[in-house]
Design an enzyme around this catalytic site. Structure first.
Site, PDB file in Angstrom:
ATOM      1  N   THR A  14       0.929  -1.203  -0.232  1.00 26.03           N
ATOM      2  CA  THR A  14      -0.158   0.088   0.077  1.00 26.03           C
ATOM      3  C   THR A  14       0.835   1.337   0.057  1.00 26.03           C
ATOM      4  O   THR A  14       1.820   1.392   0.667  1.00 26.03           O
ATOM      5  CB  THR A  14      -0.803  -0.115   1.290  1.00 26.03           C
ATOM      6  OG1 THR A  14      -1.555   1.271   1.390  1.00 26.03           O
ATOM      7  CG2 THR A  14      -0.238  -0.473   2.614  1.00 26.03           C
ATOM      8  N   LYS A  51       1.973  -3.136   7.120  1.00 25.42           N
ATOM      9  CA  LYS A  51       2.108  -3.369   5.626  1.00 25.42           C
ATOM     10  C   LYS A  51       3.335  -3.323   5.309  1.00 25.42           C
ATOM     11  O   LYS A  51       3.755  -4.028   4.300  1.00 25.42           O
ATOM     12  CB  LYS A  51       1.348  -2.341   5.036  1.00 25.42           C
ATOM     13  CG  LYS A  51      -0.335  -2.656   5.004  1.00 25.42           C
ATOM     14  CD  LYS A  51      -0.547  -3.810   4.171  1.00 25.42           C
ATOM     15  CE  LYS A  51      -1.926  -4.344   3.963  1.00 25.42           C
ATOM     16  NZ  LYS A  51      -2.311  -5.116   3.036  1.00 25.42           N
ATOM     17  N   GLU A 107       0.341   3.648   2.028  1.00 23.09           N
ATOM     18  CA  GLU A 107       0.271   3.934   3.371  1.00 23.09           C
ATOM     19  C   GLU A 107       1.829   3.786   3.737  1.00 23.09           C
ATOM     20  O   GLU A 107       2.197   4.542   4.814  1.00 23.09           O
ATOM     21  CB  GLU A 107      -0.786   3.323   4.085  1.00 23.09           C
ATOM     22  CG  GLU A 107      -0.817   3.662   5.553  1.00 23.09           C
ATOM     23  CD  GLU A 107      -1.595   4.915   5.763  1.00 23.09           C
ATOM     24  OE1 GLU A 107      -2.161   5.588   4.972  1.00 23.09           O
ATOM     25  OE2 GLU A 107      -1.319   5.409   6.975  1.00 23.09           O
ATOM     26  N   TYR A 155      -1.040   0.573  10.931  1.00 18.91           N
ATOM     27  CA  TYR A 155      -1.403  -0.294   9.669  1.00 18.91           C
ATOM     28  C   TYR A 155      -0.414  -0.332   8.701  1.00 18.91           C
ATOM     29  O   TYR A 155       0.308  -1.189   8.128  1.00 18.91           O
ATOM     30  CB  TYR A 155      -2.800   0.342   9.222  1.00 18.91           C
ATOM     31  CG  TYR A 155      -3.110  -0.135   7.800  1.00 18.91           C
ATOM     32  CD1 TYR A 155      -3.631  -1.353   7.484  1.00 18.91           C
ATOM     33  CD2 TYR A 155      -2.649   0.806   6.690  1.00 18.91           C
ATOM     34  CE1 TYR A 155      -3.669  -1.825   5.966  1.00 18.91           C
ATOM     35  CE2 TYR A 155      -2.898   0.401   5.370  1.00 18.91           C
ATOM     36  CZ  TYR A 155      -3.477  -0.896   5.049  1.00 18.91           C
ATOM     37  OH  TYR A 155      -3.552  -1.141   3.842  1.00 18.91           O
TER      38      TYR A 155
HETATM   39  P1  NAP Z   1     -11.174  -4.960   2.885  1.00 15.31           P
HETATM   40  O1  NAP Z   1     -12.440  -4.494   1.946  1.00 15.31           O
HETATM   41  O2  NAP Z   1     -11.216  -4.284   4.070  1.00 15.31           O
HETATM   42  O3  NAP Z   1     -11.149  -6.531   2.857  1.00 15.31           O
HETATM   43  C1  NAP Z   1     -10.324  -6.941   3.793  1.00 15.31           C
HETATM   44  C2  NAP Z   1     -10.735  -8.565   3.738  1.00 15.31           C
HETATM   45  O4  NAP Z   1      -9.715  -9.346   4.661  1.00 15.31           O
HETATM   46  C3  NAP Z   1     -11.907  -8.939   4.266  1.00 15.31           C
HETATM   47  O5  NAP Z   1     -12.455  -9.901   3.120  1.00 15.31           O
HETATM   48  C4  NAP Z   1     -11.776  -9.423   5.339  1.00 15.31           C
HETATM   49  O6  NAP Z   1     -12.641 -10.238   6.116  1.00 15.31           O
HETATM   50  C5  NAP Z   1     -10.427 -10.126   5.381  1.00 15.31           C
HETATM   51  N1  NAP Z   1      -9.832 -10.494   6.571  1.00 15.31           N
HETATM   52  C6  NAP Z   1      -9.638  -9.700   7.661  1.00 15.31           C
HETATM   53  N2  NAP Z   1      -8.902 -10.324   8.745  1.00 15.31           N
HETATM   54  C7  NAP Z   1      -8.852 -11.539   8.100  1.00 15.31           C
HETATM   55  C8  NAP Z   1      -8.073 -12.802   8.552  1.00 15.31           C
HETATM   56  N3  NAP Z   1      -7.488 -12.640  10.017  1.00 15.31           N
HETATM   57  N4  NAP Z   1      -7.952 -13.974   8.000  1.00 15.31           N
HETATM   58  C9  NAP Z   1      -8.744 -13.858   6.602  1.00 15.31           C
HETATM   59  N5  NAP Z   1      -9.106 -12.979   6.150  1.00 15.31           N
HETATM   60  C10 NAP Z   1      -9.225 -11.604   6.996  1.00 15.31           C
HETATM   61  O7  NAP Z   1      -9.901  -4.273   2.187  1.00 15.31           O
HETATM   62  P2  NAP Z   1      -9.802  -3.984   0.325  1.00 15.31           P
HETATM   63  O8  NAP Z   1     -10.045  -2.425   0.247  1.00 15.31           O
HETATM   64  O9  NAP Z   1     -10.568  -4.957  -0.323  1.00 15.31           O
HETATM   65  O10 NAP Z   1      -8.061  -4.273   0.333  1.00 15.31           O
HETATM   66  C11 NAP Z   1      -7.781  -5.451   0.004  1.00 15.31           C
HETATM   67  C12 NAP Z   1      -6.237  -5.535   0.500  1.00 15.31           C
HETATM   68  O11 NAP Z   1      -5.427  -4.572  -0.181  1.00 15.31           O
HETATM   69  C13 NAP Z   1      -5.751  -5.156   1.886  1.00 15.31           C
HETATM   70  O12 NAP Z   1      -4.698  -5.941   2.342  1.00 15.31           O
HETATM   71  C14 NAP Z   1      -5.544  -3.899   2.056  1.00 15.31           C
HETATM   72  O13 NAP Z   1      -5.029  -3.360   3.232  1.00 15.31           O
HETATM   73  C15 NAP Z   1      -4.826  -3.496   0.798  1.00 15.31           C
HETATM   74  N6  NAP Z   1      -4.709  -2.194   0.213  1.00 15.31           N
HETATM   75  C16 NAP Z   1      -6.120  -1.760  -0.037  1.00 15.31           C
HETATM   76  C17 NAP Z   1      -6.114  -0.276  -0.884  1.00 15.31           C
HETATM   77  C18 NAP Z   1      -7.484   0.424  -1.014  1.00 15.31           C
HETATM   78  O14 NAP Z   1      -7.398   1.476  -1.241  1.00 15.31           O
HETATM   79  N7  NAP Z   1      -8.654  -0.232  -1.021  1.00 15.31           N
HETATM   80  C19 NAP Z   1      -4.893   0.056  -0.977  1.00 15.31           C
HETATM   81  C20 NAP Z   1      -3.760  -0.460  -0.931  1.00 15.31           C
HETATM   82  C21 NAP Z   1      -3.769  -1.712  -0.266  1.00 15.31           C
HETATM   83  P3  NAP Z   1     -13.865  -9.913   6.607  1.00 15.31           P
HETATM   84  O15 NAP Z   1     -14.699  -8.868   6.088  1.00 15.31           O
HETATM   85  O16 NAP Z   1     -14.890 -11.018   7.101  1.00 15.31           O
HETATM   86  O17 NAP Z   1     -13.190  -9.346   8.151  1.00 15.31           O
HETATM   87  N1  GDD Z   2     -12.047   7.441   7.026  1.00 11.26           N
HETATM   88  C1  GDD Z   2     -12.088   8.719   7.004  1.00 11.26           C
HETATM   89  N2  GDD Z   2     -13.449   9.027   7.675  1.00 11.26           N
HETATM   90  N3  GDD Z   2     -11.216   9.633   6.694  1.00 11.26           N
HETATM   91  C2  GDD Z   2     -11.334  10.693   6.527  1.00 11.26           C
HETATM   92  C3  GDD Z   2     -12.515  11.377   7.515  1.00 11.26           C
HETATM   93  C4  GDD Z   2     -13.379  10.660   7.764  1.00 11.26           C
HETATM   94  O1  GDD Z   2     -14.560  11.015   8.231  1.00 11.26           O
HETATM   95  N4  GDD Z   2     -12.169  12.965   7.269  1.00 11.26           N
HETATM   96  C5  GDD Z   2     -11.143  12.812   6.621  1.00 11.26           C
HETATM   97  N5  GDD Z   2     -10.639  11.851   6.364  1.00 11.26           N
HETATM   98  C6  GDD Z   2      -9.309  11.850   5.641  1.00 11.26           C
HETATM   99  C7  GDD Z   2      -8.243  10.604   6.366  1.00 11.26           C
HETATM  100  O2  GDD Z   2      -7.978  11.377   7.508  1.00 11.26           O
HETATM  101  C8  GDD Z   2      -7.356  10.399   5.359  1.00 11.26           C
HETATM  102  O3  GDD Z   2      -6.282  11.471   5.387  1.00 11.26           O
HETATM  103  C9  GDD Z   2      -8.254  10.526   3.962  1.00 11.26           C
HETATM  104  O4  GDD Z   2      -9.474  10.934   4.328  1.00 11.26           O
HETATM  105  C10 GDD Z   2      -8.379   9.121   3.453  1.00 11.26           C
HETATM  106  O5  GDD Z   2      -8.838   8.354   4.583  1.00 11.26           O
HETATM  107  P1  GDD Z   2      -9.401   6.915   4.373  1.00 11.26           P
HETATM  108  O6  GDD Z   2     -10.614   6.785   3.177  1.00 11.26           O
HETATM  109  O7  GDD Z   2      -9.688   6.137   5.478  1.00 11.26           O
HETATM  110  O8  GDD Z   2      -8.283   5.926   3.457  1.00 11.26           O
HETATM  111  P2  GDD Z   2      -6.792   5.951   3.971  1.00 11.26           P
HETATM  112  O9  GDD Z   2      -6.057   6.657   2.833  1.00 11.26           O
HETATM  113  O10 GDD Z   2      -6.281   6.357   5.314  1.00 11.26           O
HETATM  114  O11 GDD Z   2      -6.312   4.291   3.651  1.00 11.26           O
HETATM  115  C11 GDD Z   2      -6.912   3.635   2.614  1.00 11.26           C
HETATM  116  O12 GDD Z   2      -5.923   3.831   1.475  1.00 11.26           O
HETATM  117  C12 GDD Z   2      -4.731   3.037   1.829  1.00 11.26           C
HETATM  118  C13 GDD Z   2      -3.892   3.199   0.679  1.00 11.26           C
HETATM  119  O13 GDD Z   2      -3.291   4.495   0.616  1.00 11.26           O
HETATM  120  C14 GDD Z   2      -7.104   2.417   2.907  1.00 11.26           C
HETATM  121  O14 GDD Z   2      -7.823   1.510   2.000  1.00 11.26           O
HETATM  122  C15 GDD Z   2      -5.771   1.603   3.364  1.00 11.26           C
HETATM  123  O15 GDD Z   2      -6.336   0.227   3.439  1.00 11.26           O
HETATM  124  C16 GDD Z   2      -5.049   1.408   2.238  1.00 11.26           C
HETATM  125  O16 GDD Z   2      -3.757   0.792   2.430  1.00 11.26           O
END
Ligand code: NAP
Ligand code: GDD
Length: 325
Positions: free
Chosen positions: A125, A153, A127, A149
């Site tokens: 990520t 990661k 992050e 987190y």
């Molecule tokens: P998400 O919607 O939060 O999905 C996370 C998944 O992990 C869910 O299916 C969850 O199951 C499962 N999980 C949690 N704890 C577990 C465990 N102990 N054993 C097996 N499965 C488990 O996340 P996402 O947005 O799809 O992201 C997918 C991956 O990419 C994550 O690793 C995230 O950190 C990474 N990532 C995401 C982003 C983004 O912007 N979306 C960016 C960079 C990296 P339950 O729902 O049942 O808990």
């Molecule tokens: N969630 C949330 N809620 N974020 C807020 C809010 C609020 O009410 N107000 C402002 N923000 C700001 C957060 O402080 C952050 O700077 C930004 O919005 C994005 O927050 P999130 O959508 O929670 O995402 P993230 O960037 O912290 O993390 C996501 O992206 C990562 C990749 O850069 C997640 O999907 C991580 O799992 C992923 O790795």
């Protein structure tokens, strides 16, 4: 027929990836952690719940991963499981370390023991860049995580690199910048905003409480990003890739797109609530996707405008259904 195992199959990316792999003719298995309530709504939304096979297991339990490899006969493993919400990682840092960090080495160990020819994808990520060390972040930018987190990661990323270099595993790390969709969890800011906009428009909510709206993110569409994961495992050599759009936008401007789409004025509804500030913030992220473009032929094909509009429309539909409007 090729078999793939996805950890985190019930999450946003797991669901889109399962759909992509099914469309490519794979047999798709999902490691399924026990939950007391049904967690398969995304797979149902995509109408693929009955097309995937679940194997009970958890990334914190090595034995269950070994069993999943044996049952699935997977040749590709996508490790998407994580405690993925940054805010929660300060509330549950040890759980985050166990699932998001140590979970990765469990999957890698299972592959090394069971069959080291299995190809591995790690969901790394942006992050990890945290307090950014370069204006535009690439595979060469030094990391500086700012949350438990991000720290977990970073371990997952380096242990993936280490297993590639130590044991010659085909292990790739995708450094993905934020990606969103109508299947995004409601706690993340884009979906929190699009859901609130729909409720406000339909008279079911008045205000939207947010934290730091000056934060900037490089947001893309999850449907585009899972394609990059698959492409990485089709390469002859494993490697690390930044996946991003190359554009960054403030939370404030993202809100404007959502509110404007339904002719509302954000200033009439947004309330800043310090409760949503984080102990340490990632102020800005901006990815350089050049390597992925050149080596994988991958491009982000959905603009932020298209993405947020798609999400508002999906939430309007959901809220109308919820209230029978
Ligand atoms: P998400 O919607 O939060 O999905 C996370 C998944 O992990 C869910 O299916 C969850 O199951 C499962 N999980 C949690 N704890 C577990 C465990 N102990 N054993 C097996 N499965 C488990 O996340 P996402 O947005 O799809 O992201 C997918 C991956 O990419 C994550 O690793 C995230 O950190 C990474 N990532 C995401 C982003 C983004 O912007 N979306 C960016 C960079 C990296 P339950 O729902 O049942 O808990
Ligand atoms: N969630 C949330 N809620 N974020 C807020 C809010 C609020 O009410 N107000 C402002 N923000 C700001 C957060 O402080 C952050 O700077 C930004 O919005 C994005 O927050 P999130 O959508 O929670 O995402 P993230 O960037 O912290 O993390 C996501 O992206 C990562 C990749 O850069 C997640 O999907 C991580 O799992 C992923 O790795």
């Amino acid at each position: 027929m090729k078999s793939a195992l996805i950890t985190g199959i019930t999450g946003q990316d797991g669901s889109y990836l399962a759909q992509l792999l099914l469309n490519k003719g794979y047999k798709v298995f999902g490691l399924f952690p026990r939950r007391s309530t049904d967690s398969t709504w995304r797979l149902e939304f995509l109408n693929i719940k009955d097309d995937v096979e679940f194997i009970d297991g958890d990334v914190t339990d090595l034995a269950s991963i070994l069993k999943a490899l044996k049952v699935s006969k997977a040749t590709e493993v996508y490790n998407l499981a994580a405690q993925s919400f940054v805010g929660t990682s300060w509330e549950q840092p040890i759980l985050t370390a166990n699932v998001t960090g140590t979970g990765v080495v469990n999957v890698l160990e299972a592959i090394r023991i069971f069959d080291p020819s299995i190809k591995f994808y790690q969901a790394s990520t942006s992050e990890m860049f945290g307090l950014i060390q370069e204006e535009m972040q690439s595979e060469k930018t030094p990391f500086y995580p700012r949350s438990p987190y991000g720290v977990a990661k970073l371990y997952g990323h380096w242990i993936t690199v280490n297993y590639r270099e130590s044991f010659d595993l085909h292990a790739s790390s995708g450094i993905l910048f934020n990606h969103e969709s109508p299947l995004r969890g409601i706690e993340f800011v884009t979906r929190k905003v699009t859901d609130a906009v729909a409720r406000i428009k339909l008279g079911k909510q008045q205000e939207l409480r947010l934290g730091n709206i000056d934060a900037k993110r490089d947001w893309g569409f999850a449907g585009d990003y899972v394609e990059a994961m698959w492409l990485m495992l089709q390469q002859e050599k494993a490697d690390d890739y930044v996946i991003a759009t190359g554009e960054t936008t403030t939370v404030r401007d993202m809100c404007n797109i959502a509110f404007n789409h339904v002719n509302l004025n954000p200033e009439d509804h947004i309330v800043i609530d310090p409760k949503f500030y984080r102990p340490a913030e990632v102020d800005v992220l901006l990815g350089n996707p050049e390597k992925a473009k050149n080596a994988l032929g991958w491009n982000a094909s959905t603009s932020l405008n298209e993405l947020i509009t798609m999400m508002v429309e999906a939430d309007m539909h959901r809220v109308k259904k919820e209230f029978g409007i």
